[in-house]
Design a protein around this motif. Structure first.
Motif, mmCIF file in Angstrom:
data_model
loop_
_atom_site.group_PDB
_atom_site.id
_atom_site.type_symbol
_atom_site.label_atom_id
_atom_site.label_comp_id
_atom_site.label_asym_id
_atom_site.label_seq_id
_atom_site.Cartn_x
_atom_site.Cartn_y
_atom_site.Cartn_z
ATOM 1 N N PHE A 67 0.830 -1.208 0.000
ATOM 2 C CA PHE A 67 0.000 0.000 0.000
ATOM 3 C C PHE A 67 0.857 1.248 0.000
ATOM 4 O O PHE A 67 1.397 1.642 1.025
ATOM 5 C CB PHE A 67 -0.928 -0.007 1.222
ATOM 6 C CG PHE A 67 -1.681 -1.287 1.340
ATOM 7 C CD1 PHE A 67 -2.787 -1.515 0.538
ATOM 8 C CD2 PHE A 67 -1.239 -2.297 2.179
ATOM 9 C CE1 PHE A 67 -3.463 -2.719 0.600
ATOM 10 C CE2 PHE A 67 -1.914 -3.505 2.250
ATOM 11 C CZ PHE A 67 -3.029 -3.719 1.452
ATOM 12 N N GLY A 68 1.042 1.813 -1.159
ATOM 13 C CA GLY A 68 1.758 3.071 -1.299
ATOM 14 C C GLY A 68 0.894 3.979 -2.139
ATOM 15 O O GLY A 68 -0.282 4.166 -1.849
ATOM 16 N N ASP A 82 -7.077 -0.184 -7.417
ATOM 17 C CA ASP A 82 -6.218 0.261 -6.304
ATOM 18 C C ASP A 82 -7.026 0.909 -5.190
ATOM 19 O O ASP A 82 -6.654 1.970 -4.652
ATOM 20 C CB ASP A 82 -5.141 1.235 -6.813
ATOM 21 C CG ASP A 82 -4.069 0.523 -7.642
ATOM 22 O OD1 ASP A 82 -4.313 -0.626 -8.057
ATOM 23 O OD2 ASP A 82 -3.006 1.120 -7.869
ATOM 24 N N GLN A 83 -8.128 0.217 -4.796
ATOM 25 C CA GLN A 83 -9.102 0.821 -3.886
ATOM 26 C C GLN A 83 -8.505 1.244 -2.541
ATOM 27 O O GLN A 83 -9.076 2.102 -1.869
ATOM 28 C CB GLN A 83 -10.281 -0.138 -3.665
ATOM 29 C CG GLN A 83 -11.230 -0.278 -4.857
ATOM 30 C CD GLN A 83 -10.735 -1.250 -5.926
ATOM 31 O OE1 GLN A 83 -9.716 -1.913 -5.758
ATOM 32 N NE2 GLN A 83 -11.449 -1.338 -7.039
ATOM 33 N N ALA A 84 -7.398 0.625 -2.128
ATOM 34 C CA ALA A 84 -6.817 0.993 -0.831
ATOM 35 C C ALA A 84 -5.512 1.766 -0.992
ATOM 36 O O ALA A 84 -4.732 1.878 -0.053
ATOM 37 C CB ALA A 84 -6.586 -0.267 0.005
ATOM 38 N N SER A 85 -5.289 2.306 -2.169
ATOM 39 C CA SER A 85 -4.049 3.042 -2.422
ATOM 40 C C SER A 85 -4.094 4.441 -1.820
ATOM 41 O O SER A 85 -5.168 4.986 -1.552
ATOM 42 C CB SER A 85 -3.847 3.176 -3.931
ATOM 43 O OG SER A 85 -4.885 3.958 -4.495
ATOM 44 N N GLY A 86 -2.918 5.008 -1.645
ATOM 45 C CA GLY A 86 -2.837 6.394 -1.216
ATOM 46 C C GLY A 86 -3.542 7.325 -2.188
ATOM 47 O O GLY A 86 -4.198 8.293 -1.787
ATOM 48 N N LYS A 104 -12.252 3.451 6.513
ATOM 49 C CA LYS A 104 -13.022 2.201 6.651
ATOM 50 C C LYS A 104 -13.345 1.604 5.275
ATOM 51 O O LYS A 104 -13.295 0.385 5.091
ATOM 52 C CB LYS A 104 -14.310 2.446 7.439
ATOM 53 C CG LYS A 104 -14.091 2.449 8.932
ATOM 54 C CD LYS A 104 -15.433 2.412 9.677
ATOM 55 C CE LYS A 104 -15.200 2.268 11.183
ATOM 56 N NZ LYS A 104 -16.440 2.461 11.954
ATOM 57 N N ASP A 105 -13.705 2.462 4.319
ATOM 58 C CA ASP A 105 -13.962 1.966 2.957
ATOM 59 C C ASP A 105 -12.724 1.285 2.394
ATOM 60 O O ASP A 105 -12.807 0.218 1.783
ATOM 61 C CB ASP A 105 -14.340 3.135 2.019
ATOM 62 C CG ASP A 105 -15.804 3.533 2.147
ATOM 63 O OD1 ASP A 105 -16.552 2.826 2.865
ATOM 64 O OD2 ASP A 105 -16.192 4.540 1.529
ATOM 65 N N ALA A 106 -11.579 1.919 2.569
ATOM 66 C CA ALA A 106 -10.331 1.361 2.034
ATOM 67 C C ALA A 106 -9.964 0.063 2.752
ATOM 68 O O ALA A 106 -9.552 -0.914 2.109
ATOM 69 C CB ALA A 106 -9.207 2.382 2.152
ATOM 70 N N TYR A 154 -2.672 1.100 8.118
ATOM 71 C CA TYR A 154 -3.873 0.288 7.861
ATOM 72 C C TYR A 154 -4.097 -0.813 8.901
ATOM 73 O O TYR A 154 -5.239 -1.214 9.132
ATOM 74 C CB TYR A 154 -3.791 -0.365 6.473
ATOM 75 C CG TYR A 154 -4.374 0.476 5.355
ATOM 76 C CD1 TYR A 154 -5.670 0.969 5.433
ATOM 77 C CD2 TYR A 154 -3.639 0.749 4.211
ATOM 78 C CE1 TYR A 154 -6.212 1.727 4.410
ATOM 79 C CE2 TYR A 154 -4.162 1.510 3.171
ATOM 80 C CZ TYR A 154 -5.451 2.000 3.268
ATOM 81 O OH TYR A 154 -5.981 2.742 2.261
ATOM 82 N N GLY A 155 -2.996 -1.333 9.499
ATOM 83 C CA GLY A 155 -3.085 -2.477 10.413
ATOM 84 C C GLY A 155 -4.295 -2.452 11.341
ATOM 85 O O GLY A 155 -5.127 -3.370 11.331
#
Lengths: 294, 294
Positions: free
Chosen positions: B120-121, B146-150, B224-226, B255-256
């Motif tokens: 995740f960057g 890349d839904q959880a990307s920066g 929370k979405d990510a 994210y942890g």
């Protein structure tokens, strides 16, 4: 000074003009290239004037009449900085009024009444007239806005198709069809997405509605998300006595059945189109001038 | 033939190399410009080789040793078409192996063990090694993935800030701060969004996490979405006996705490970084060659 009014809808895909007499009877129509005043003011001005000259020619009038008419030009960005004034000064009309595209759309759809309009094409934007006062929201473009636009429907479809390809989410007949258009190759979907303009994404909007009507679960989810965005934008603009909501644009009819019941109950057919709104306003200005001169 | 192994992490923001002896002791390190093989193969090759030469120089070895080493080059796109073979042929190493960036990341984080990694960057991508077999998902870029990307965290913040500006959704200290950065002018937010590259959007990711930690409701909703997107990607790759999940990249630690409990229970510190993974693999190839030669 003639007794002519010209309304001009200066849009990003082209300018349309109509010339009318003092009672609003349309005598001729004209078209010309696009008006994007914020990105290309000079060519926008040329196209606005050219559409007006075309309309005069179409009415069998000499093109130089253009300097003797009352005109209303509706363009996006007319309310940004001093653009409205700059255009007003540069145009050749006897009595020119540069207004926002929102105002001519409202006038066209609602006439002189209050109400709310939502326009759904490649982009999406909302405008209200309440006690004569205007308020607009949305229209920020599909990258960070325009949640119910054709562009967002298409982008959403691509995203959900890639999630289905990765087996993160279930696939559906619609995502299978999308992937097959790209030879089942997600790299090609991504390549398209990274160069696609809003109208390229928006090409998929009719397909999404078509599959939603066939109970495709992913199509339904995409349309429901967009309809929920419309509902929350309408709720932001509505007031208890609001007489009507008009949906405009290429996707207007498709969205109707998906809206909340409270909004469906207020839906009304637009009285006229955007160009008609510009003509109506131009005729009003002409009548005011005539009164002033009398 | 020397008894040297070089591992190279050929990344889009730069190439890093490390040279090691036959037991894996790192003797020197080098850096060079980016490797984007799909968009600029020639310069990518130059930078890959330059990083290796730098590492040799750093180890006090002549640069021409480069033609005598075992090398592993990890680059995005190594598995696309014939790019892997083309790079392999063009490189000067005695024994070169071009592999995906995913493989060296897995090797670095998990060593020879099975497991799942998520990086995740600016972007986000997931890879699993199960019974020695690799499977990767995600990494399609922030426009349609890349839904959880920066980049998506930043884009989401801009979108929610505009919804707050329009009063469609509530504002929060975070959206107020974002709007104030643009002088409270939504046009400027939109202007930024339409020219911003993924890393420009990703600049806002730390701010989103900072405000989420301060109970900002919009920041929490974005994170929370990510995190939900991470959970569903991990669920896609996980299997009942999976021993470990490693989160990598600049946003990994942030994210942890937001992951589902079932995933938190499996979180493990990565054994080494991506470059270490390349070195490990290069040393393995060197040892195999030495066995073959013995």
């Amino acid at each position: 000074m003639t007794e002519l009014a010209i309304g001009i809808d200066g849009g990003g895909s082209g300018c349309r003009a109509a010339v009318a007499d003092g009672r609003g009877n349309v005598l001729g129509r004209g078209k010309a290239g696009p008006a994007n005043i914020l990105s290309d003011l000079d060519n926008s001005l040329l196209n606005i004037v050219e559409s007006a000259r075309e309309a005069l020619r179409d009415a069998g009038l000499p093109a130089e009449t253009v300097s003797k008419v009352s005109a209303v030009v509706g363009v996006a960005g007319a309310n940004v900085g001093d653009y409205g004034t700059r255009i007003d000064r540069a145009l050749p009309f006897a009595d020119g009024h540069v207004v926002t595209d929102a105002l001519i759309a409202l006038q066209g759809a609602l006439g002189d009444s209050d109400g709310v309009i939502g326009a759904f094409g490649t982009g999406s934007v909302y405008n209200a007239r309440r006690d004569g006062k205007l308020r607009g929201i949305g229209g920020w473009g599909f990258v960070v806005g325009d949640q119910a636009s054709g562009a967002r429907l298409g982008r959403d479809l691509l995203e959900k198709s890639l999630l289905a390809y990765d087996k993160v989410r279930p696939s559906s007949p619609l995502t299978a069809r999308l992937m097959s258009e790209y030879g089942g190759n997600p790299e090609r979907v991504v390549e398209f997405a990274h160069t696609a303009k809003p109208k390229d994404f928006a090409r998929y909007a009719p397909l999404v509605f078509e599959y939603a009507a066939q109970d495709d679960e992913i199509a339904i989810a995409i349309v429901k998300d967009a309809a929920a965005a419309i509902d929350e934008n309408l709720d932001t603009l509505l007031w208890p006595q609001c007489p009507a909501i008009c949906l405009l644009g290429g996707l207007a009819k498709a969205y109707g059945p998906w809206l909340a019941e409270r909004h469906k109950a207020l839906l009304a057919e637009p009285k006229g189109d955007v160009l008609q709104g510009a003509v109506d306003l131009a005729v009003k200005f002409l009548q005011e001038r005539q009164k002033g001169a009398a």
